[in-house]
Design a protein around this motif. Structure first.
Motif, PDB file in Angstrom:
ATOM      1  N   THR A 150      27.751 -15.994   7.123  1.00 19.29           N
ATOM      2  CA  THR A 150      28.103 -14.946   6.148  1.00 19.29           C
ATOM      3  C   THR A 150      26.873 -14.189   5.668  1.00 19.29           C
ATOM      4  O   THR A 150      27.018 -13.154   5.002  1.00 19.29           O
ATOM      5  CB  THR A 150      28.799 -15.554   4.910  1.00 19.29           C
ATOM      6  N   ARG A 151      25.698 -14.655   5.984  1.00 19.80           N
ATOM      7  CA  ARG A 151      24.463 -14.041   5.486  1.00 19.80           C
ATOM      8  C   ARG A 151      23.967 -12.955   6.441  1.00 19.80           C
ATOM      9  O   ARG A 151      23.869 -13.176   7.656  1.00 19.80           O
ATOM     10  CB  ARG A 151      23.375 -15.106   5.314  1.00 19.80           C
ATOM     11  N   SER A 152      23.606 -11.821   5.889  1.00 26.55           N
ATOM     12  CA  SER A 152      23.123 -10.701   6.705  1.00 26.55           C
ATOM     13  C   SER A 152      21.720 -10.954   7.248  1.00 26.55           C
ATOM     14  O   SER A 152      21.297 -10.283   8.203  1.00 26.55           O
ATOM     15  CB  SER A 152      23.130  -9.414   5.879  1.00 26.55           C
ATOM     16  N   ASP A 153      20.984 -11.912   6.654  1.00 27.23           N
ATOM     17  CA  ASP A 153      19.629 -12.182   7.129  1.00 27.23           C
ATOM     18  C   ASP A 153      19.586 -13.246   8.215  1.00 27.23           C
ATOM     19  O   ASP A 153      18.510 -13.659   8.651  1.00 27.23           O
ATOM     20  CB  ASP A 153      18.712 -12.574   5.967  1.00 27.23           C
ATOM     21  N   VAL A 154      20.754 -13.711   8.688  1.00 29.27           N
ATOM     22  CA  VAL A 154      20.829 -14.724   9.736  1.00 29.27           C
ATOM     23  C   VAL A 154      21.348 -14.110  11.033  1.00 29.27           C
ATOM     24  O   VAL A 154      22.322 -13.355  11.024  1.00 29.27           O
ATOM     25  CB  VAL A 154      21.756 -15.885   9.312  1.00 29.27           C
ATOM     26  N   LYS A 155      20.680 -14.437  12.145  1.00 25.45           N
ATOM     27  CA  LYS A 155      21.202 -14.076  13.465  1.00 25.45           C
ATOM     28  C   LYS A 155      22.323 -15.056  13.798  1.00 25.45           C
ATOM     29  O   LYS A 155      22.070 -16.212  14.141  1.00 25.45           O
ATOM     30  CB  LYS A 155      20.100 -14.166  14.521  1.00 25.45           C
ATOM     31  N   ALA A 156      23.543 -14.584  13.710  1.00 27.28           N
ATOM     32  CA  ALA A 156      24.695 -15.479  13.843  1.00 27.28           C
ATOM     33  C   ALA A 156      24.762 -16.149  15.212  1.00 27.28           C
ATOM     34  O   ALA A 156      25.350 -17.228  15.348  1.00 27.28           O
ATOM     35  CB  ALA A 156      25.984 -14.716  13.565  1.00 27.28           C
ATOM     36  N   GLN A 157      24.161 -15.526  16.230  1.00 30.85           N
ATOM     37  CA  GLN A 157      24.197 -16.108  17.573  1.00 30.85           C
ATOM     38  C   GLN A 157      23.014 -17.035  17.831  1.00 30.85           C
ATOM     39  O   GLN A 157      22.853 -17.557  18.932  1.00 30.85           O
ATOM     40  CB  GLN A 157      24.203 -14.993  18.625  1.00 30.85           C
ATOM     41  N   LYS A 158      22.191 -17.265  16.826  1.00 34.05           N
ATOM     42  CA  LYS A 158      21.011 -18.112  16.976  1.00 34.05           C
ATOM     43  C   LYS A 158      20.941 -19.145  15.857  1.00 34.05           C
ATOM     44  O   LYS A 158      19.973 -19.217  15.099  1.00 34.05           O
ATOM     45  CB  LYS A 158      19.737 -17.251  16.986  1.00 34.05           C
ATOM     46  N   ILE A 159      21.984 -19.931  15.733  1.00 34.21           N
ATOM     47  CA  ILE A 159      22.022 -20.997  14.732  1.00 34.21           C
ATOM     48  C   ILE A 159      22.002 -22.334  15.465  1.00 34.21           C
ATOM     49  O   ILE A 159      22.855 -22.604  16.316  1.00 34.21           O
ATOM     50  CB  ILE A 159      23.270 -20.906  13.843  1.00 34.21           C
TER      51      ILE A 159
END
Length: 328
Positions: free
Chosen positions: A119-128
């Motif tokens: 949900t965070r805009s500062d996170v690369k959702a495909q790189k968790i």
């Protein structure tokens, strides 16, 4: 002049501390009926950044146990999420939630943490990714199979074995390290195997009680059994009822179904008394031979905690070469 020099020195220390201080946010997320509390640690820059979720080892673990590792990732450009295990710290739950846990419930918590990061805009959702140590090495493969949002796993001293195999190894190795001879270790292992059968199907209770009487005055016995609680009728023994749900958990089928990069880090097989390193490496190598993008690194002279090693440099080299590539 001396006072002026001291003042300038103090100001420089303050400036350096501020510049290199890790930015933190206290956060909460929901897993099932529980509200879990944690901390998000942020690197410098605008982002978005890759991110990691840290899972817990055994026991009453809070976020504090993982903060030192999380700082290493933050310095290398990752957002890090650490949280209190259910029933510990500021997270909701009771002691039963961390003491009589299930791997599935702990995996549910990790997935909830990942969902929060998405949900965070500062996170690369495909790189968790996930960093798991010791006990959570059984949890991480569940997460990777239940969630499509995990891009890599880093497993620190995580046994690639059933829980039963791991327990037998730990007890036998501990006794050997304490100076008990091979015959004594074999006696303890024989009793532990019967104990595990008692947990699995509640059979052979009379045989177990006879073995208890035979061994209870031997030197090794008190190092394995500290209470007659284990003599109770197995069907009404709370510990056995709980442990039955975990004892034969095997991560290998989950790993066979996993198609993301995984890195395992192990200490010396002669010094790690908590997990079967040699057996784990053999199974990882079999998975690699089947085509999996898995890698293992072993550190001679190091223990279960990888004490005395610079394993973080290996982690970030691996991430650069493997987990941060475009391939999933």
């Amino acid at each position: 002049m001396k006072f002026k020099g001291l003042l300038i020195g103090a100001l420089l220390v303050l400036i350096v501390s501020v510049c290199y201080a890790t930015k933190k946010e206290e956060i909460a997320f929901v897993s099932g009926d529980l509200r879990l509390s944690g901390t998000v640690m942020l690197p410098k820059g605008k982002g978005p950044f890759p991110a990691v979720v840290f899972l817990h080892g055994s026991g009453e673990s809070t976020r504090d146990q993982n903060i030192w590792r999380a700082k290493k990732f933050v310095k290398n450009g990752y957002i890090a999420l650490v949280y209190d295990k259910r029933g510990t710290g500021e997270s909701q739950g009771t002691k039963d939630d961390w003491r009589y846990f299930s791997f599935d419930s702990l995996a549910q918590d990790a997935i909830a943490a990942i969902d929060y990061l998405k949900t965070r805009s500062d996170v690369k959702a495909q790189k968790i990714g996930i960093v798991a140590a010791s006990q959570s090495g059984w949890v991480a493969p569940i997460v990777a199979n239940k969630s499509n949002d995990v891009s890599f796993l880093i497993m620190i001293s995580a046994s690639v074995s059933t829980v039963a195999e791991d327990r037998l190894f730990e007890r036998a190795t501990r006794l050997a390290n304490e100076g008990f001879n091979k015959m004594e270790v074999a006696e303890a292992t024989e009793m532990q195997k019967l104990d595990q059968e008692l947990t699995r199907n509640h059979s052979r209770h009379e045989e177990f009680k006879q073995l208890w009487e035979k061994n209870k005055n031997k030197a090794w016995f008190s190092r394995v059994y500290v209470s007659e609680y284990f003599l109770e009728e197995p069907s009404s023994n709370a510990y056995r009822s709980w442990f039955k749900t975990l004892i034969d958990f095997d991560p290998v089928p989950l790993l066979e179904a996993t198609n993301i990069p995984i890195l395992w880090l192990f200490g010396d097989s002669q010094l790690d008394r908590f997990g079967p390193v040699e057996q784990s490496l053999k199974r990882i190598n079999m998975l690699v031979d089947s085509g999996k993008n898995f890698q293992s690194i072993q550190y001679p002279g190091s223990d279960h905690n990888l004490k005395g090693t610079d394993y973080f440099s290996d982690i970030f080299s691996w991430l650069q070469a493997s987990a941060n590539s475009d391939q999933r």
